[in-house]
Design an enzyme around this catalytic site. Sequence first.
Site, PDB file in Angstrom:
ATOM      1  N   GLU D  48     -77.428   1.865 -17.628  1.00  0.00           N
ATOM      2  CA  GLU D  48     -76.241   1.388 -16.720  1.00  0.00           C
ATOM      3  C   GLU D  48     -75.210   2.500 -16.956  1.00  0.00           C
ATOM      4  O   GLU D  48     -75.130   3.076 -18.188  1.00  0.00           O
ATOM      5  CB  GLU D  48     -75.666   0.135 -17.423  1.00  0.00           C
ATOM      6  N   ASP D  59     -63.111  -4.727 -19.042  1.00  0.00           N
ATOM      7  CA  ASP D  59     -63.605  -4.011 -20.382  1.00  0.00           C
ATOM      8  C   ASP D  59     -62.597  -4.131 -21.366  1.00  0.00           C
ATOM      9  O   ASP D  59     -61.486  -4.169 -21.253  1.00  0.00           O
ATOM     10  CB  ASP D  59     -63.769  -2.493 -19.789  1.00  0.00           C
TER      11      ASP D  59
END
Lengths: 405, 405, 261, 261
Positions: D48, D59
């Site tokens: 990824e 995040d």
Amino acid sequence: MGEMSWSGRQGVAVPPGARAMGDPGATGRFGGYGGRYVPESLIPACHEIEAAFRAAWGDPEFRGRLDTLLRVYAGRPTPLTPAWRLSRELGITLLLKREDLVHTGSHKINNVVGQALLAHRMGKERLLAETGAGQHGVATATAAALLGLKATVFMGERDIERQELNVLRMNVLGAEVVPVTTGSRTLKDACNEAMRHWVSSVDDSYYCVGSVMGPHPYPWMVREFQRVIGEEARAQCAAELPVGVPDYVVACVGGGSNAAGTFAGFAGTTARLVGVEAEGGAAATFGRAGVLHGFRSLVLQDEHGQVREAHSVAAGLDYPGIGPEHAHLRDGGRARYETVNDDEVVKALLRLARTEGIVAALESSHAVAWVIRAAGSGEIAPGSTVMLTLSGRGDKDIASIKELL
Amino acid sequence: MGEMSWSGRQGVAVPPGARAMGDPGATGRFGGYGGRYVPESLIPACHEIEAAFRAAWGDPEFRGRLDTLLRVYAGRPTPLTPAWRLSRELGITLLLKREDLVHTGSHKINNVVGQALLAHRMGKERLLAETGAGQHGVATATAAALLGLKATVFMGERDIERQELNVLRMNVLGAEVVPVTTGSRTLKDACNEAMRHWVSSVDDSYYCVGSVMGPHPYPWMVREFQRVIGEEARAQCAAELPVGVPDYVVACVGGGSNAAGTFAGFAGTTARLVGVEAEGGAAATFGRAGVLHGFRSLVLQDEHGQVREAHSVAAGLDYPGIGPEHAHLRDGGRARYETVNDDEVVKALLRLARTEGIVAALESSHAVAWVIRAAGSGEIAPGSTVMLTLSGRGDKDIASIKELL
Amino acid sequence: MTGSVEEFLTARRGTGRPLLVPYVTAGVTPDWTNIVRAYADAGADAVELGFPFSDPMLDGVTIQEAAGRAIAAGTTVRGILDEVATLDAGVPLIAMTYSNLVVQRSVAEFCAALAASGLRGLIVPDSPLEEAGELADAAADAGLDLVLLAAPSSSRARLREIAERSRGFVYALTRMGTTGERGEISEGAARLGRELKELTDRPVLFGFGVSSPARAAELAGHADGVVVASALMRRLLDGARPRELGAYVASLRRALDQGAR
Amino acid sequence: MTGSVEEFLTARRGTGRPLLVPYVTAGVTPDWTNIVRAYADAGADAVELGFPFSDPMLDGVTIQEAAGRAIAAGTTVRGILDEVATLDAGVPLIAMTYSNLVVQRSVAEFCAALAASGLRGLIVPDSPLEEAGELADAAADAGLDLVLLAAPSSSRARLREIAERSRGFVYALTRMGTTGERGEISEGAARLGRELKELTDRPVLFGFGVSSPARAAELAGHADGVVVASALMRRLLDGARPRELGAYVASLRRALDQGAR
Ligand SMILES: Cc1ncc(COP(=O)(O)O)c(C=O)c1O
Ligand SMILES: Cc1ncc(COP(=O)(O)O)c(C=O)c1O
């Protein structure tokens, strides 16, 4: 929230009510108190102001203008807010008259708009004012800007430090702030200095006194300009309360203007009137009769007649005297006066903030502190209704209570 | 004062008016803008809130409660004040919708009381909020205290420094203020952090968004809660103005909630709608379409799609986006968006303070600055009537403009 | 020395010399009584004795500071009176203080105590005509002359009443303002002196802002004499001893006498 | 390497070993492509690739910091794609970024550019089902697999739709929260894995909070494998070189393989 019913019918017209707190006449006497203890130089100005006020107060055009400004500019009527959560905790019904919501953040604006209109009508160019907490100074600077007048505000150096925000507000509003370095460097000395300055500029300057003090006609005139608090509250209570009249009417007392204006609306009712002073400035409790700043009243003083410095966490209550009418109301038993200490006051401020989301001024928090204490001790019986005038908002005090959090 | 007539008939009932700014439907789209660009984790919460809001908004009991709180607690309706002296100087009729007079000092309370009631109704225990100027944080802390909820407020470190007073107010109100140290350390980063926290606490926490931004239903819901500004102002204009409708309706735009609420009341009229942004945060003027904080709109970004840091003397306008409905109003030409720079803003703040005695927030002073400029340049024709929403008071800004005096 | 202030001053005026009344704040220094004596020796016709008060509304910075010193040194009305009782200056002593000290117990008690200590007159600047009734009676009963103030702002009607009800002399304010040397003598001063002289035979003395011998002589030309306070107290605060203060009073005396010639 | 992410991963799953997809933020170091190669060499089944965005809403601090570094170093989508074009890792590369980068010109243009550089998949965490329609079409047209996220809070009906519309694999969030190592794996993770496995034959991978080899092995037991991001990025920010990161991936690989036995 919601347990207490509240229809929200507010802002109703004020009924012409019993005016128990009346006109003190030409001598400006409330019983043995009041009067006009000023130098001969100021006597003509006092007469002129009294005459102008009497004329204006009876003039529908002046009253209409004042009324319009109070509503359209200053934000009246102020709501009467039930303190939902604190009421439940205390077992009473506590209603707050929200002077913290008027323009500039305290009841002082009611008086100042009135006096500034009067000064304007008298053709004066400048407003002079003393200030303690700075609220009266800010209000004066505000009204001066609104009417295109100049403003000079006398403020004790100690208060300038404690209430820096308000000093800056006055500067932004274009007013001149004159630091007073004599005596205790607080409100009392600012009053002296304002008087001295007034003597020398009485031709073009109007002294805009900030509380129910000073020579006649000020104590009476200021109370009349603050009467709007009591009359609105009285009408709001009549509209909202089952019995129409609260059991207690409570307000903090520095000079006593918010209390006088509040009491004026309820003097003719059965409500018990309670003024709450700072323990360190409690002229009604610890004072003796004397003469200060142009009027006879109860004054904190030593055995020799020297005036004491008041001490309170609330700059606006740091005053060693009390309005003459309060001394009279006390003597006659129509009102009683209580004291609370700084510690109780800060606790009350935090408690109200955290139960109702209202950060009250330290001054106003004196009234809250007494209600908390009296409801806790049973002195205010469970189930009683208490109408409390929240004279101002606490933003100005945030910095100074920072350490106490 | 006095040249401009003003009857003072205010606080009249709001008529059900043309609702040109309507329901964006299930997808929350305003033209191509809006939507719900959030992680899957938050989708159920967004659905739940939308459903709860639709139910509450159609429920007379909820509406009644909200209405009562706004009046009895927050001090609505706010007056519409003619700026008597500034109007004369500018050759126009300038009317100020006084959101500076509501409880906590800005329009943010209108929205927060609504959302807090909704959160309470949904059984949530905690309010989360981001804040820039601190006004939304203070409002959230206030409403949380009022309803007995907890409050956690995310605030950029830079804003914490700039708006210390508001941080202290939140503390006094019992809220937890979480400093955000990422990115530009201002409002944009506080939004990110609030979203992150929300994802992990969505069960018991309600995210109380502070402007017309975020995922659907927020931009719509916040506008509806702020609609009260525009509807009151519209009714007040109808009662006071010869023609009933002002020529211009002006408001500052950060995320755009005070402007959206204001415009909502006038969208169905002939008034020209003007949103005023800070030059350093002017997404409507310098932004490109993008997705930020859960919605699609105009966003300040570099050529690569990285979001720019906004820069403004007004912390509440330091936001690189704009509410999606504003992007849509701009595209359709129903509203236009202008920019002013920091210097003009500080000058406008001082000028309004010194002509009217009103110290406006730096945010609100953006709207004032544009009116001064446009009236000066003739862009606003002499004799025009301008209705300007004064979104908040400037006390919070006094310390930061001190050096500029 | 016997007789009232008014009798004494009227007699002195009769000699053709302008009257001179210097001021000292009682208790401002431990030897303040020597200052009184020095004034008398230098040709004062009476001495004004300030009883210090915490909030002297009509005083400028100099006299405020003198009062502050005296209070800080523990000066009280009782203490002053005890010292005055043993002080025979040969000229009348006139107390000057604010209402709050006067009303402490009762105005009658206050006046009686003053008289018992040998004081002959009283000035209370924050007690104008309308508040002075009871005090005037009490003063009269005690044998004290209650001196009233007249201001440039007073109407002719008020001046008439002030002139009529004042005892000892009429205290004419040279200007609108507080005590102190700064500030101009108002143009109205001459008019005020003239009007008062028309209204009364009582001595009329100018006070406030008599900041130099020349100024004293000039003012005395419009009335019967002057009261000098701040000019003396400033010198005292700057370190002048009783002898030097006496010398300054002597210089005022000379200027007045020459001006009168 | 040919075929779609889904074909590739399905084939790998067929070997009986749990799938492992490690993450790296493109541009976080100048030699970030070496990290991709090290991952592949250490047994990754796909990689990824984070395209850094200024406001990474989903995040935690670690990946925020990595993104911040990459942006500060001048990383752009164009630059990443140019480097990716010359990088043959032998396993599919899947872009992960936020909507704002995707919509810059048009989603079609974005997808085409990704595909042209050899990327095979795309994850856009702030593009849920209701916003992903146009993007899904564009991705399909470009030959990219658009991976959708499933959360513990998703209803069964939503899970069904996510499982149906996701391509490549279904990204199952272990918990309500952001990326990052802290925080517990929610109890709902096992349930979520089970439900998704009932609903689809597509690979189901867990992501978020896979903070150790042991945790990876445990989670893989409830699905087909794991995505590991913050645990790697933290090591990188602490100074780990590609070789060391590769070694960590190898340790994850071993744990997964042992856990599967
Ligand atoms: C908020 C507030 N309340 C009360 C007071 C006390 O004044 P008063 O007793 O005249 O109402 C002040 C004075 O500054 C004040 O600022
Ligand atoms: C007084 C004031 N006005 C305006 C704004 C900008 O917000 P909005 O554009 O949502 O009205 C803020 C934000 O903090 C504010 O505090």
